[in-house]
Motif scaffolding. Structure first.
Motif, PDB file in Angstrom:
ATOM      1  N   GLU A 204       6.173   4.129  -8.650  1.00  0.00           N
ATOM      2  CA  GLU A 204       5.838   3.136  -7.637  1.00  0.00           C
ATOM      3  C   GLU A 204       6.716   3.289  -6.389  1.00  0.00           C
ATOM      4  N   LEU A 205       7.983   3.575  -6.596  1.00  0.00           N
ATOM      5  CA  LEU A 205       8.864   3.807  -5.449  1.00  0.00           C
ATOM      6  C   LEU A 205       8.379   5.009  -4.640  1.00  0.00           C
ATOM      7  N   LYS A 206       7.963   6.056  -5.324  1.00  0.00           N
ATOM      8  CA  LYS A 206       7.420   7.236  -4.638  1.00  0.00           C
ATOM      9  C   LYS A 206       6.140   6.897  -3.870  1.00  0.00           C
ATOM     10  N   ARG A 207       5.283   6.136  -4.496  1.00  0.00           N
ATOM     11  CA  ARG A 207       3.995   5.816  -3.887  1.00  0.00           C
ATOM     12  C   ARG A 207       4.149   5.023  -2.590  1.00  0.00           C
ATOM     13  N   CYS A 208       5.091   4.094  -2.573  1.00  0.00           N
ATOM     14  CA  CYS A 208       5.250   3.199  -1.420  1.00  0.00           C
ATOM     15  C   CYS A 208       6.102   3.791  -0.299  1.00  0.00           C
ATOM     16  N   LEU A 209       6.693   4.945  -0.545  1.00  0.00           N
ATOM     17  CA  LEU A 209       7.635   5.533   0.403  1.00  0.00           C
ATOM     18  C   LEU A 209       6.914   6.440   1.402  1.00  0.00           C
ATOM     19  N   LYS A 210       7.266   6.303   2.672  1.00  0.00           N
ATOM     20  CA  LYS A 210       6.722   7.201   3.689  1.00  0.00           C
ATOM     21  C   LYS A 210       7.229   8.622   3.468  1.00  0.00           C
ATOM     22  N   GLU A 211       6.588   9.578   4.129  1.00  0.00           N
ATOM     23  CA  GLU A 211       6.887  10.993   3.893  1.00  0.00           C
ATOM     24  C   GLU A 211       8.360  11.325   4.070  1.00  0.00           C
ATOM     25  N   LYS A 212       9.000  10.748   5.084  1.00  0.00           N
ATOM     26  CA  LYS A 212      10.418  11.029   5.332  1.00  0.00           C
ATOM     27  C   LYS A 212      11.290   9.826   4.946  1.00  0.00           C
ATOM     28  N   GLY A 213      10.745   8.976   4.113  1.00  0.00           N
ATOM     29  CA  GLY A 213      11.481   7.784   3.711  1.00  0.00           C
ATOM     30  C   GLY A 213      12.555   8.056   2.676  1.00  0.00           C
ATOM     31  N   LYS A 214      13.337   7.022   2.384  1.00  0.00           N
ATOM     32  CA  LYS A 214      14.441   7.162   1.437  1.00  0.00           C
ATOM     33  C   LYS A 214      14.492   5.947   0.508  1.00  0.00           C
ATOM     34  N   VAL A 215      14.778   6.222  -0.760  1.00  0.00           N
ATOM     35  CA  VAL A 215      15.145   5.184  -1.711  1.00  0.00           C
ATOM     36  C   VAL A 215      16.666   5.182  -1.816  1.00  0.00           C
ATOM     37  N   ILE A 216      17.261   4.013  -1.656  1.00  0.00           N
ATOM     38  CA  ILE A 216      18.715   3.863  -1.723  1.00  0.00           C
ATOM     39  C   ILE A 216      19.015   2.950  -2.912  1.00  0.00           C
ATOM     40  N   PHE A 217      19.794   3.452  -3.872  1.00  0.00           N
ATOM     41  CA  PHE A 217      20.060   2.604  -5.036  1.00  0.00           C
ATOM     42  C   PHE A 217      21.386   2.947  -5.692  1.00  0.00           C
TER      43      PHE A 217
ATOM     44  N   PRO B 206       0.814  -1.226   0.000  1.00  0.00           N
ATOM     45  CA  PRO B 206       0.000   0.000   0.000  1.00  0.00           C
ATOM     46  C   PRO B 206       0.845   1.272   0.000  1.00  0.00           C
ATOM     47  N   ASP B 207       0.177   2.391  -0.187  1.00  0.00           N
ATOM     48  CA  ASP B 207       0.834   3.699  -0.187  1.00  0.00           C
ATOM     49  C   ASP B 207       1.521   3.952   1.157  1.00  0.00           C
ATOM     50  N   ARG B 208       2.663   4.676   1.076  1.00  0.00           N
ATOM     51  CA  ARG B 208       3.365   5.166   2.268  1.00  0.00           C
ATOM     52  C   ARG B 208       3.664   4.038   3.263  1.00  0.00           C
ATOM     53  N   TYR B 209       4.154   2.930   2.769  1.00  0.00           N
ATOM     54  CA  TYR B 209       4.344   1.754   3.614  1.00  0.00           C
ATOM     55  C   TYR B 209       5.769   1.616   4.146  1.00  0.00           C
ATOM     56  N   PHE B 210       6.774   2.023   3.342  1.00  0.00           N
ATOM     57  CA  PHE B 210       8.167   1.740   3.687  1.00  0.00           C
ATOM     58  C   PHE B 210       8.931   2.992   4.102  1.00  0.00           C
ATOM     59  N   ASP B 211       9.806   2.793   5.100  1.00  0.00           N
ATOM     60  CA  ASP B 211      10.743   3.854   5.491  1.00  0.00           C
ATOM     61  C   ASP B 211      11.924   3.903   4.526  1.00  0.00           C
ATOM     62  N   TYR B 212      12.334   2.729   4.048  1.00  0.00           N
ATOM     63  CA  TYR B 212      13.469   2.637   3.122  1.00  0.00           C
ATOM     64  C   TYR B 212      13.157   1.588   2.054  1.00  0.00           C
ATOM     65  N   ILE B 213      13.567   1.903   0.822  1.00  0.00           N
ATOM     66  CA  ILE B 213      13.528   0.934  -0.262  1.00  0.00           C
ATOM     67  C   ILE B 213      14.917   0.890  -0.893  1.00  0.00           C
ATOM     68  N   ILE B 214      15.463  -0.301  -0.998  1.00  0.00           N
ATOM     69  CA  ILE B 214      16.810  -0.493  -1.538  1.00  0.00           C
ATOM     70  C   ILE B 214      16.704  -1.266  -2.847  1.00  0.00           C
ATOM     71  N   CYS B 215      17.335  -0.750  -3.889  1.00  0.00           N
ATOM     72  CA  CYS B 215      17.313  -1.476  -5.183  1.00  0.00           C
ATOM     73  C   CYS B 215      18.603  -1.183  -5.946  1.00  0.00           C
ATOM     74  N   ASN B 216      19.600  -1.997  -5.712  1.00  0.00           N
ATOM     75  CA  ASN B 216      20.900  -1.822  -6.353  1.00  0.00           C
ATOM     76  C   ASN B 216      21.011  -2.649  -7.629  1.00  0.00           C
ATOM     77  N   HIS B 217      21.463  -1.982  -8.695  1.00  0.00           N
ATOM     78  CA  HIS B 217      21.659  -2.625  -9.998  1.00  0.00           C
ATOM     79  C   HIS B 217      20.383  -3.349 -10.428  1.00  0.00           C
ATOM     80  N   VAL B 218      19.291  -2.627 -10.354  1.00  0.00           N
ATOM     81  CA  VAL B 218      17.971  -3.111 -10.764  1.00  0.00           C
ATOM     82  C   VAL B 218      17.429  -2.270 -11.910  1.00  0.00           C
TER      83      VAL B 218
END
Length: 328
Positions: free
Chosen positions: A235-248, A210-222
């Protein structure tokens, strides 16, 4: 000069065995046999004997290549094949140097191993994070250069490993996954588009959470494998909490802008243009601007901007390798 039997020739063990073979003269030992329980003569460039052949050999030590199974192999050699315990050593005991350090397994090792896809375009275009790297693979845990850099960033720049957070990890790297699994504060979920590789089967362009579910999403060499880049980032934006981070991270060429061509569809053409048959674009120096157009605030940590030359050499890192951090 000691006569050595090298035992244990799995995927990592074969690489270690070849390294030892190259080093045997200058390190005052001689390899008299390679040995494994499996019949590997068709997969290894040297003749491989079975443990029962030990009774016909003259040797001073049996050098075990595996760190994980060292105790089990040692016990079997002693009780099943009558090898004296004082003859059994680990490969690190053959070479006293501690030239390198792996922060994934906290081991000081005499050498790092070569690893990577041998494709001319990686060297031709100076693609960072792709192609054959000489000092890449840790001989103890099998961790790669980019995984050591990710671990450093997670520990020293984000402090993710000490937080009570929810993490989604696409195409999880095994050494990093092992670290996360041991952190009880974390709710940690792995994902991959292919079944059997992770906790959940997930398409990064259609994430089931669901929306705003994760604090961090990691996707290296994807992302270099994903044709619909726009849907992936939405999709990464949708699933990320307000202060969350995508690390890739991605393979990148710092000398050109991102290159992709929809007419490049055959495996041969993709290898020629991108370096691998399963890559659909080559990211370039415009990546920060490209990411900002998706609505992210972008930070990045480049190895040579953070660590000294001595630290980079010791950890076997690529100076221009980069971890990207995206926030909303």
């Amino acid at each position: 000069m000691k006569n050595i039997v090298v035992y244990g020739l799995g995927d990592l063990g074969r690489k270690i065995a070849k390294e030892l073979k190259d080093r045997q003269n200058k390190n005052q030992f001689r390899i008299v046999a390679f040995m494994d329980k499996q019949d590997l003569n068709a997969q290894f460039e040297f003749t491989v004997l079975k443990p029962e052949d030990l009774k016909h050999l003259q040797y001073d030590n049996i050098c075990i290549t595996s760190e994980k199974w060292f105790a089990d192999i040692s016990e079997e050699l002693q009780h099943k094949y009558g090898v004296s315990r004082d003859k059994i050593i680990h490969f690190k005991q053959l070479i006293n140097d501690e030239n390198y350090y792996c922060n994934l397994c906290n081991a000081k090792v005499p050498f790092l191993l070569e690893f990577g896809v041998d494709s001319p375009v990686f060297s031709k275009r100076k693609i960072i994070g792709g192609g054959v790297r000489k000092n890449c693979l840790c001989p103890v845990c099998g961790g790669k250069d980019r995984e050591r850099w990710l671990k450093y960033v997670l520990n020293n720049k984000i402090n993710l490993l000490d937080e009570s957070v929810t993490v989604l990890h696409f195409a999880p790297e095994k050494p990093i996954e092992n670290i996360f699994r041991n952190k009880r504060k974390l709710k940690y979920i792995t994902a991959d588009i292919e079944a059997g590789r992770a906790d959940k089967v997930e398409d990064i362009t259609h994430i089931s959470f669901p929306d705003r579910y994760f604090d961090y999403i990691i996707c290296n060499h994807v992302l270099e494998h994903v044709k619909d880049e726009n849907s992936a980032f939405m999709e990464l934006k949708r699933c990320l909490k307000e202060k969350g981070k995508v690390i890739f991270s991605v393979p990148i060429c710092w000398e050109i802008n991102t290159f992709e061509d929809g007419s490049i569809i055959t495996s041969e053409d993709r290898v020629r243009e991108y370096g691998q048959e399963d890559h659909v674009r080559l990211y370039g120096k415009d990546l920060k601007t490209r990411l900002e157009k998706f609505g992210f605030h972008v930070e990045y940590y480049q190895v040579d901007k953070v660590l000294s030359e001595e630290e980079i050499e010791m950890m076997g890192l690529i100076p221009e390798d980069t971890i990207w951090i995206l926030t909303l």
